[in-house]
Enzyme design. Sequence first.
Site, short mmCIF file in Angstrom:
data_model
loop_
_atom_site.label_atom_id
_atom_site.label_comp_id
_atom_site.label_asym_id
_atom_site.label_seq_id
_atom_site.Cartn_x
_atom_site.Cartn_y
_atom_site.Cartn_z
N ASP A 89 0.86 -1.18 0.00
CA ASP A 89 0.00 0.00 0.00
C ASP A 89 0.91 1.24 0.00
O ASP A 89 2.13 1.15 0.20
CB ASP A 89 -0.99 -0.01 1.17
CG ASP A 89 -2.21 0.89 0.87
OD1 ASP A 89 -2.12 1.72 -0.07
OD2 ASP A 89 -3.25 0.77 1.55
C1 NOJ Z 1 -4.01 3.92 0.02
C2 NOJ Z 1 -5.21 3.03 0.19
O1 NOJ Z 1 -5.15 2.36 1.43
C3 NOJ Z 1 -5.38 2.00 -0.92
O2 NOJ Z 1 -6.63 1.40 -0.77
C4 NOJ Z 1 -5.22 2.63 -2.26
O3 NOJ Z 1 -5.42 1.68 -3.28
C5 NOJ Z 1 -3.83 3.23 -2.36
N1 NOJ Z 1 -3.68 4.26 -1.33
C6 NOJ Z 1 -3.53 3.84 -3.71
O4 NOJ Z 1 -4.21 5.02 -3.87
#
Ligand code: NOJ
Length: 717
Positions: free
Chosen positions: A265
């Site tokens: 993430d």
């Molecule tokens: C953080 C989020 O937790 C995740 O769900 C998302 O896909 C990513 N950022 C990318 O934007």
Amino acid sequence: MEQSQLTDLLGQMTLDEKIGQLLQITGDFYSDKAEERTGPMTQLGLDEDDLANAGTVLGVTGAEECRKIQTAYMKRNRLHIPTLFMGDVIHGFRTIFPIPLGLASSWDESAAETMARVSAHEASVSGLFVTFSPMVDLVRDARWGRVMESTGEDPYLNGKLAAAMVHGYQGDDLLADTTRVAACVKHFAAYGAAVAGRDYNTVDMSERQLRDMYLPGYKTAIDAGAKLVMTSFNTVDGVPASGNRHLFRDILRREWGFDGVVISDFGAVKEMISHGVAADERDAAKLAIKAGVDIEMMTVCYLRHLKDLIVSGEVPEQVLDESVMRILELKNDLGLFENPLRGADAEAERTVVMSKQHRDAARRVAEESMVLLKNDDATLPLDASRKIALLGPAAKSTDLLGAWSWKGQEDDVAALDVSLREAGIQVSTVDGDFDYLQPSDQAVEEAVRVAKDADVVVLALGEPSYMSGEASSRSDIRLPQAQLDLFKAVAAVNDRIIVTLFNGRPLDLSDIQSAKAIVEAWFPGTEGGRALADVLTGAVNPSAKLTMSFPVSVGQVPIYYNVDNTGRPYENDPEGKYVSKYLDVSNYAAYPFGFGLSYSKFEYGEVKVEDHEFDADNPLKVSVELRNVSEREGTEIVQCYVHDLVGEVVRPIKQLKGYERVTLAAGESRTVTFTITEEDVRYVHADYELDSDPGDFDVMVGPNSRDLSKAIRVHLF
Ligand code: NOJ
């Protein structure tokens, strides 16, 4: 490309080029204006060579923009390996569908597939190759803002909906069908179990519970063919997911055989320093690569330190090669070596994105996602001949898209007042805007005046969209105080109130229980205003049912229907003292999992089993006659639950094992049959093996997880 060509390609790559493939950066780094690149580049300490090698890009769209970036990139990349565009297309691209928690309330896999199919089409013509969806985090705590992104508290239903989404995104032939995108299952694992519902907080649970309740949803989505998996921000048993070998190497790869790409993430690799399991970026890189994380999103621990870790022998080059190969394989599965732009098509973008067909699909799904929670005295549907007031902050609001609607635009949304008028309902409103949190005294007075003069008041309440989604946990899950005050003031002058709700989480609705009717409309998306208007007028008969329990008060949270047996069961003696309970509130939800009303009335006949015994070769057949005893056609979601009476470990008091959406004309009846196999009643035992327990089970059928038929005792051999 053939596999042998990929192997050749890997053989030609330098160490720096391989490590580059593991880096994901945002599109700003590829701006053709140098001054726009400088800031981000200095921040991450990247040079032009790094940009030429970075394997994937986050958050760029637009066929033309993607074409520009890809063309320039492939010229600069020594081996002309294409880059790969990924982004968050969560419940629609530009045509926004209901938030996943709303979509799930349809209990309709075809609706989930439609959402994903439409999203994939719009995203792919706009240049994207991968979406970071489905989010399959099981959720039990409405304080957590990201429950809006989940499909709810049941592992079985979550899995079904996630698999449908994967199919909608990827289709049957991802390589040939360039109108599809690859799906990324997230957040692995158990991100939805953050302690106290606080985002990014610790997750701590037994491995057995993790495997029994939290992992099955992800697994179903992976078995459906999802190409990627994203790590979660939280720890699992003390180890941050992004450095958790057990989760990724043991469970995901070895046990489940997942051979796709694992992406961290956003920033999660470097966050292991803040977690306190890595001393520095080098340490973080080592933990993540050893855990099996292939792509590092938006931090540069790999880029800075992997080379040294490999040269020093701390990380075998083979480990890096495996990660790079998985990324090359993903690019190959998407056909990028032959067609680096894939479905990106500026012309199609103009006709496909927000096409009438897509808006219509979003409207149908929104209609299926709205849950009628209450309807005393058949207050709904609205009687158009009465004098109707439409009041409250959401009456004229276009904030209906909800969080994670990246490309969605409020300008595309018809607000509820506009939609009701379009539907031929004349409503009186107040002039000007009505703030969600701090309406002016004058606005409130005006609302009360209009309410007094009306036969019935539609009070459009809710949370503004920023109150749910990432980093949007709340400790108080009631409506904002100003709206409770408004409700009270209106109720003092008019007792015929219909509340409509736009929000992203289960709420404590105790303060508005004197409303005659309540419609939970979630954040319903681009066509949500119209869909709600149709539900209110009766053009659409509501059919949705909750997939996450609504508590009586926040003190009950986490609350979920599939609770384990205790030694002092509340169910046996709710009034007793020494049972597992609270002194001041019942254990039950205000609106339980599976609950939702219709304008039709359904009656359930006696539940029958074909045979009281079942085994691995002879499944159980459970049937019930459902009758529509009302004057109008309607859809009922019939649910079947099972209780394993004596398990090797404690079992939940009920678990959903089957459901069916059944549409019946007025007066019509139909027999609904569920088939329950031995496999369906397996669960994770103390040794983590999936197995069933021969013995007695109770089977129940009904309209929701609370109001079930008398249990039928059956026996598994
Ligand atoms: C953080 C989020 O937790 C995740 O769900 C998302 O896909 C990513 N950022 C990318 O934007």
